[in-house]
Design a protein around this motif. Sequence first.
Motif, short mmCIF file in Angstrom:
data_model
loop_
_atom_site.label_atom_id
_atom_site.label_comp_id
_atom_site.label_asym_id
_atom_site.label_seq_id
_atom_site.Cartn_x
_atom_site.Cartn_y
_atom_site.Cartn_z
N GLU A 105 74.79 -4.14 20.82
CA GLU A 105 74.89 -5.55 20.48
C GLU A 105 76.31 -6.03 20.79
O GLU A 105 77.24 -5.23 20.90
CB GLU A 105 74.58 -5.76 18.99
N TYR A 106 76.46 -7.35 20.92
CA TYR A 106 77.78 -7.91 21.25
C TYR A 106 78.83 -7.53 20.20
O TYR A 106 79.99 -7.28 20.53
CB TYR A 106 77.68 -9.43 21.39
N ASN A 107 78.41 -7.48 18.93
CA ASN A 107 79.39 -7.17 17.88
C ASN A 107 79.73 -5.67 17.81
O ASN A 107 80.53 -5.26 16.98
CB ASN A 107 78.89 -7.66 16.52
N GLN A 108 79.11 -4.88 18.71
CA GLN A 108 79.42 -3.45 18.75
C GLN A 108 80.29 -3.06 19.94
O GLN A 108 80.68 -1.91 20.08
CB GLN A 108 78.11 -2.64 18.81
N VAL A 109 80.59 -4.05 20.78
CA VAL A 109 81.38 -3.77 22.00
C VAL A 109 82.75 -3.18 21.64
O VAL A 109 83.22 -2.22 22.26
CB VAL A 109 81.54 -5.04 22.86
N SER A 110 83.39 -3.74 20.62
CA SER A 110 84.73 -3.25 20.25
C SER A 110 84.67 -1.81 19.77
O SER A 110 85.59 -1.02 20.01
CB SER A 110 85.35 -4.15 19.17
N ARG B 66 79.15 6.61 14.34
CA ARG B 66 79.90 5.40 14.02
C ARG B 66 79.04 4.13 14.06
O ARG B 66 79.34 3.15 13.41
CB ARG B 66 81.10 5.26 14.96
N SER B 67 77.99 4.19 14.86
CA SER B 67 77.12 3.00 14.98
C SER B 67 75.91 3.11 14.04
O SER B 67 75.00 2.27 14.11
CB SER B 67 76.64 2.84 16.41
N GLY B 68 75.91 4.14 13.21
CA GLY B 68 74.78 4.32 12.29
C GLY B 68 73.48 4.60 13.03
O GLY B 68 72.39 4.24 12.57
N GLY B 69 73.59 5.24 14.18
CA GLY B 69 72.41 5.61 14.96
C GLY B 69 71.86 4.49 15.82
O GLY B 69 70.82 4.65 16.47
#
Length: 206
Positions: free
Chosen positions: A147-152, A195-198
């Motif tokens: 998702e866009y909010n996961q790019v960082s 880190r991304s919770g899967g």
Amino acid sequence: MSNSEPYLVPTADVIFEEEIKKSRFITYLAHTPNIEAAKQFVQQIKERHHDARHNCWAFVAGRPTDSMKWGFSDDGEPSGTAGKPILAQLTGSGVGEITAVVTRYYGGIRLGTGGLVKAYGGGVQQALTRLETKQKVITSELQLSCEYNQVSLVESLLSEYNGTQLHADYGNQVTMQIELDSRIVDEFCAKLTNRSGGRIVAASAS
């Protein structure tokens, strides 16, 4: 040695010349990343020295331990006196992606089989002492979607592992193609998933 381990490759060509019992031996070393490049280099030297009696050669056209990418030729010298000694020096050096061609201008004095082995192997041995190398790191390409909010999060982890973002598509989700040192791919993927919770899973791009 696994296929993910780095290995040494040449950074510059080497030429070494010597005279043995009136015969002139010229040894050429070059970086050849694959079998096609190795054969092209051999042909190039043969054309340069078309008037020589022999242009004997050997190559290790990949990882040093990958015998499927080895080759050699005595080019008219007695069997086993030129190509094999040249190859033995190359494989013993631990350097990959390398080709050696030894040109001989015959001086009229026979060296005998032992003398030939020593001349061809010795010339390559001398040339290898002058060879400059660098470490080739083996990398793997991976693909992931987030998702866009996961790019960082992805970019932060890439920086942590010295990875490179090769390409990104911005659609409903962000799809990225990345490159990493092959030795740390498993560790990177595990940390990314944690880190991304899967929610982000990286897979091989090939």
